[in-house]
Design an enzyme around this catalytic site. Sequence first.
Site, short mmCIF file in Angstrom:
data_model
loop_
_atom_site.label_atom_id
_atom_site.label_comp_id
_atom_site.label_asym_id
_atom_site.label_seq_id
_atom_site.Cartn_x
_atom_site.Cartn_y
_atom_site.Cartn_z
N ARG A 52 0.86 -1.18 0.00
CA ARG A 52 0.00 0.00 0.00
C ARG A 52 0.90 1.23 0.00
NH1 ARG A 52 2.14 1.73 3.92
NH2 ARG A 52 0.68 3.43 3.87
N ARG A 93 -7.46 -0.51 -6.78
CA ARG A 93 -7.77 0.58 -5.84
C ARG A 93 -7.90 1.87 -6.64
NH1 ARG A 93 -4.27 1.02 -0.44
NH2 ARG A 93 -6.10 2.19 0.21
N ASP A 247 -1.79 10.53 -2.10
CA ASP A 247 -2.12 9.48 -3.07
C ASP A 247 -2.42 10.06 -4.44
OD1 ASP A 247 -2.75 8.25 -0.33
OD2 ASP A 247 -2.55 6.58 -1.74
N ASN A 257 -5.24 12.37 0.52
CA ASN A 257 -4.40 11.51 1.35
C ASN A 257 -5.33 10.78 2.33
OD1 ASN A 257 -1.69 10.61 2.03
ND2 ASN A 257 -1.96 11.66 3.97
O1 MRU Z 1 -4.59 3.24 2.24
P1 MRU Z 1 -3.11 3.42 2.17
O2 MRU Z 1 -2.39 2.86 3.34
O3 MRU Z 1 -2.54 2.94 0.84
O4 MRU Z 1 -2.92 5.00 2.21
C1 MRU Z 1 -1.62 5.50 2.13
C2 MRU Z 1 -1.57 6.95 2.35
O5 MRU Z 1 -2.56 7.62 2.51
C3 MRU Z 1 -0.21 7.56 2.28
O6 MRU Z 1 -0.15 8.67 3.11
C4 MRU Z 1 0.01 7.98 0.84
O7 MRU Z 1 -0.07 6.88 -0.02
C5 MRU Z 1 1.27 8.64 0.64
S1 MRU Z 1 2.46 7.41 0.36
C6 MRU Z 1 3.97 7.82 0.38
#
Ligand code: MRU
Length: 367
Positions: A52, A93, A247, A257
Amino acid sequence: MKIYGEPYQTIWQLDETTIQVIDQRVLPFRFKIFDLKTAKDVHHAIHDMVVRGAPLIGVAASYGMYLAMVHAKNNDNWKEELRNAGNYLKSARPTAVNLAYAVDQQLYKLVGTDDYEQAKNLSLEVANNLRTKEIENCRLIGEHGFPLIEKIARKKQGKPVNILTHCNAGWLACIDYGTATAPIYNAYDKGIKVHVWVDETRPRNQGARLTAWELQQHGVPHTVIPDNTGGLLMQKGMVDMVIVGSDRTSARGDVANKIGTYLKALAAKENNLPFYVALPLSSIDRNIYDGVNEIPIEQRSENEIRYIEGYDEGQIRKVRITPAKSPVANYGFDVTPADYVKALITEKGLCKPDETEIKKLFGDEGK
Ligand code: MRU
């Protein structure tokens, strides 16, 4: 970065048909390696959050395209098979734009090649190059973000710089260094006193489980806090700056994010604290302008809210924390409008979150 003293990255190639990743679903309780052998494995790994974090999702998807090539039939149909694999991987996703970026990059690079063997080799090269590029991006984000921490450290005359972060935008979310954590590791390695407030980040607790673990592995002082604590700490002068990842950031600098990020930005503004977003250009979606209304927000399983997972007598267990029949809502991300962001920290340097400045970052590079 190091795990129990050994250097690791989050994804690597084992042999011609196997890519390996660290299984983030079981950290920090277990350290387990997970094999990816097909595009289906990669889809599952992204969807189920074995891997992730935006940059890592992108690189995993790129290897997913390579694995699709490995299993494609050496006939005239391989291009169609690859396109199908791309659509399938993209559906894993919706929010992190790195996923679509990585898939489209593979399709774009392979389109001019007709020979299957050549295309398969090229596909591996594209994935390896993206991996290398994202490592370098994060290293540079660390270099460019360092002076921000250093400046505060100078003012504080030897007292630690308190940095609040949300979710895990650390090296586990990338390949190495992290985005939000890269300036922190850089400052720590250069002898600056830092302390990180780690939001636990309900419902999956990426902060409590992953960020805390990786900071601990590197020896960075940190404290895990419930998600609702940041506002109080800001009012009390216990936070000097906020750094988060992203993201997907829109062409005008609105930042998607992990859910809860927006509330931290509101509190930071109210308390006159700088709110920074660290991200590679591969997380900027230049096709979307109004991030608040246009960035797709993932809605995940209700069970992530109903149950909480933890470690109990050697077992990872889930327990229910809501009444069985109460409806729940699980929005995975929120969008912080550009106005709340002091600067983007990118591999090309700092940038004001506005359309003109973001355009300049890309130069002729485009995507
Ligand atoms: O749902 P996730 O764990 O994939 O979400 C990740 C985040 O929100 C991170 O802050 C984002 O991907 C930045 S990654 C360097």
